[in-house]
Design a protein around this motif. Structure first.
Motif, PDB file in Angstrom:
ATOM      1  N   ALA A  28       0.860  -1.192   0.000  1.00 34.45           N
ATOM      2  CA  ALA A  28       0.000   0.000   0.000  1.00 34.45           C
ATOM      3  C   ALA A  28       0.898   1.244   0.000  1.00 34.45           C
ATOM      4  N   PRO A  29       0.712   2.137  -0.966  1.00 32.72           N
ATOM      5  CA  PRO A  29       1.633   3.278  -1.069  1.00 32.72           C
ATOM      6  C   PRO A  29       1.467   4.278   0.080  1.00 32.72           C
ATOM      7  N   ILE A  30       2.606   4.711   0.618  1.00 31.50           N
ATOM      8  CA  ILE A  30       2.613   5.870   1.510  1.00 31.50           C
ATOM      9  C   ILE A  30       3.402   6.919   0.743  1.00 31.50           C
ATOM     10  N   LEU A  31       2.708   7.904   0.204  1.00 30.11           N
ATOM     11  CA  LEU A  31       3.409   8.930  -0.568  1.00 30.11           C
ATOM     12  C   LEU A  31       3.895  10.000   0.389  1.00 30.11           C
ATOM     13  N   TYR A  32       5.201  10.117   0.523  1.00 31.49           N
ATOM     14  CA  TYR A  32       5.788  11.041   1.490  1.00 31.49           C
ATOM     15  C   TYR A  32       6.295  12.264   0.735  1.00 31.49           C
ATOM     16  N   PHE A  33       5.614  13.396   0.942  1.00 32.19           N
ATOM     17  CA  PHE A  33       5.940  14.616   0.208  1.00 32.19           C
ATOM     18  C   PHE A  33       7.042  15.389   0.918  1.00 32.19           C
ATOM     19  N   ALA A  34       8.284  15.247   0.420  1.00 30.86           N
ATOM     20  CA  ALA A  34       9.364  16.090   0.942  1.00 30.86           C
ATOM     21  C   ALA A  34       9.620  17.163  -0.114  1.00 30.86           C
ATOM     22  N   LEU A  35       8.570  17.913  -0.404  1.00 26.21           N
ATOM     23  CA  LEU A  35       8.581  18.848  -1.543  1.00 26.21           C
ATOM     24  C   LEU A  35       8.106  20.225  -1.092  1.00 26.21           C
ATOM     25  N   PRO A  36       8.495  21.283  -1.825  1.00 24.88           N
ATOM     26  CA  PRO A  36       7.950  22.613  -1.487  1.00 24.88           C
ATOM     27  C   PRO A  36       6.428  22.625  -1.687  1.00 24.88           C
ATOM     28  N   PRO A  37       5.711  23.475  -0.930  1.00 24.83           N
ATOM     29  CA  PRO A  37       4.238  23.440  -0.973  1.00 24.83           C
ATOM     30  C   PRO A  37       3.639  23.643  -2.359  1.00 24.83           C
ATOM     31  N   THR A  38       4.260  24.479  -3.196  1.00 29.57           N
ATOM     32  CA  THR A  38       3.664  24.707  -4.528  1.00 29.57           C
ATOM     33  C   THR A  38       3.723  23.430  -5.357  1.00 29.57           C
ATOM     34  N   ILE A  39       4.837  22.711  -5.261  1.00 28.38           N
ATOM     35  CA  ILE A  39       4.971  21.459  -6.029  1.00 28.38           C
ATOM     36  C   ILE A  39       4.017  20.409  -5.444  1.00 28.38           C
ATOM     37  N   THR A  40       3.929  20.376  -4.106  1.00 29.73           N
ATOM     38  CA  THR A  40       3.010  19.423  -3.473  1.00 29.73           C
ATOM     39  C   THR A  40       1.607  19.601  -4.044  1.00 29.73           C
TER      40      THR A  40
END
Ligand code: BG6
Length: 455
Positions: free
Chosen positions: A101-113
């Motif tokens: 089951a995917p856990i998508l972990y966003f270590a990204l700037p908010p605009t890209i998120t």
């Protein structure tokens, strides 16, 4: 814990967060109690060889002593996939590569998120997909609200984790036992007995090549808007009925709803500064404005201090001073509670009763009570004494604790949707005043305690 396999997909794995915090956190979990069966996928827009990625993961695991069969299985199966998650095909490819089951972990700037989320809305997601989001959560209260609305169109709220690793810090969690499991403290945990609370997170580290992120955040957003307000919430909340997520997160939300800039006056209640060139321990630290990637016209602060008021019956009148900065002399990371003076002393006692203080060190894992006692030489003369204890450091790093919550499907330590918006609303008057230059941007030499005018 469910035994179903999970796939942790780190979006933005080439950023420094992965190496510095996320992988060591995962490693501390694997070195200790372990996880459910886990596949680890790193992904980013930049090219990166499989061997290089695996070496990075291996190093983090070795450093934490994660050398058992579980860690070996994660290491064997880990992959780095070059992909741009704002592209539908790339994102689909990432999801297809997940064996659990995917856990998508966003270590990204908010605009890209937000762009990635827009694409996720168009895709059919595997059953049981989780989303975990790094700070900053949006860039103001409106974008945070927009992001919240977007997220629940993708997965239900209980599968959204807004990360704040300070909530996984053992010394912050220790506040729960200290306050609620002792007869001594909870009765005096109020404005009648406490004069002032200071939450400080001073770092000697400078920018460390993070201009791309930090120059658009600054100390206020990087630390106060997120981490330190969460610490304030744990410190000042009402006693929860239980530590289950519904109870704990409601009392934290409640206290933050009562929190505002002191006196409603962001100019009087805030200070900001940035560091200038200096030699620290024989090493040259450039002025912040000369650091690579910094745009001096942004006027980004590297030291911020804001005084808040918690407008409820328990705390009315008590200043909560939150401060954090970079390139400072000392790594002072603590909560200092100053108690009110005693109303009177028996005649004949010589000397002064200093206000009692409690110092909770967030990094040294110590709690210290500074008290006034009878002197050692003359028993009728007062002296300061201190009771100090060292707490056992946690086995899990704060990121390990937070990841554990995600893998256990336990949102207790994740930031609730309304709180993520509220924390922006609390600091917005200060951000506006700074943007309009109504508060001077002071300077301090790197390696000092801050601007001399502040002391
Ligand atoms: C991060 C900030 O969230 O927290 C950094 O972006 C800061 O600027 C860090 O240095 C502090 O946390 P820790 O756990 O590394 O002391």
């Amino acid at each position: 814990m469910t035994a179903d396999p999970a796939s942790l997909v780190v979006l933005g794995a080439s950023g420094d967060l992965t190496e510095r915090l996320l992988l060591p956190g995962l490693a501390s979990l694997l070195a200790g109690e372990g996880t459910r069966p886990l596949q680890l996928l790193g992904t980013g827009r930049s090219e990166r060889g499989q061997d290089e990625w695996r070496d990075t993961v291996r190093k983090a695991f070795d450093d934490a002593g994660a050398t058992g069969s579980e860690a070996a299985a994660v290491l064997d199966s880990t992959e780095y996939l070059q992909a741009d998650p704002t592209e539908k095909e790339d994102l689909q490819r990432l999801l297809d590569a997940c064996t659990g089951a995917p856990i998508l972990y966003f270590a990204l700037p908010p605009t890209i998120t937000m762009k990635v989320c827009a694409v996720l809305e168009e895709l059919e997601l595997p059953e049981g997909t989780f989303l975990a989001l790094e700070k900053p959560f949006g860039s103001d209260s409106e974008s945070a609200a927009e992001l919240n609305r977007q997220l629940v169109r993708i997965v239900p709220e209980e599968r959204i984790f807004r990360i704040d690793h300070f909530l996984g810090t053992d010394t912050v969690l220790n506040l729960l036992g200290l306050r609620f499991a002792n007869r001594l403290f909870e009765p005096v945990w109020n404005a009648g007995n406490i004069d002032r609370v200071e939450i400080t997170y001073d770092e000697d580290l400078a920018l460390e090549g993070r201009a791309a992120y930090y120059d658009s955040a600054g100390a206020l957003v990087d630390m106060i808007q997120s981490h330190l307000l969460q610490v304030l919430a744990v410190f000042a909340m009402e006693p929860p009925a239980s530590l289950d997520p519904a109870d704990l997160r409601s009392v934290m939300a409640q206290v933050l709803r009562a929190t505002e800039v002191q006196g409603g006056d962001p100019v009087a209640a805030s200070r900001r500064a940035r560091y200038t060139q200096a030699t620290v321990d024989g090493e040259d630290v450039p002025s912040y404005t000369d650091e690579e990637g910094v745009d001096p016209s942004r006027n980004t602060e590297t030291l911020a201090e804001v005084t808040f008021a918690v407008q409820n019956r328990r705390w009315a009148g008590v200043p909560f001073v939150l401060r954090s900065g970079k390139a400072l002399k000392s790594n002072r990371k603590n909560i200092v509670v100053t108690f009110a003076p005693v109303p009177s002393l028996p005649r004949g006692l010589k000397g002064h009763a200093q206000p009692d203080r409690m110092v909770i060190d967030l990094k040294q894992h110590t709690v210290e009570l500074e008290l006034t006692m009878n002197g050692s030489e003359d028993p009728f003369t007062l002296e300061q004494a201190s009771l100090r204890t060292e707490l056992r450091g946690a086995d899990l790093t704060p990121y390990g604790e937070v990841l554990r919550g995600i893998l256990h499907n336990d949102p207790t330590l994740s930031v609730r949707a309304d709180v993520a918006e509220r924390c922006w609303r609390i600091v917005e008057p200060v951000l506006d005043a700074w943007r309009e230059d109504r508060v001077p941007l002071d300077e301090y030499p790197a390696g000092s305690d801050g601007p001399s005018s502040w002391s």
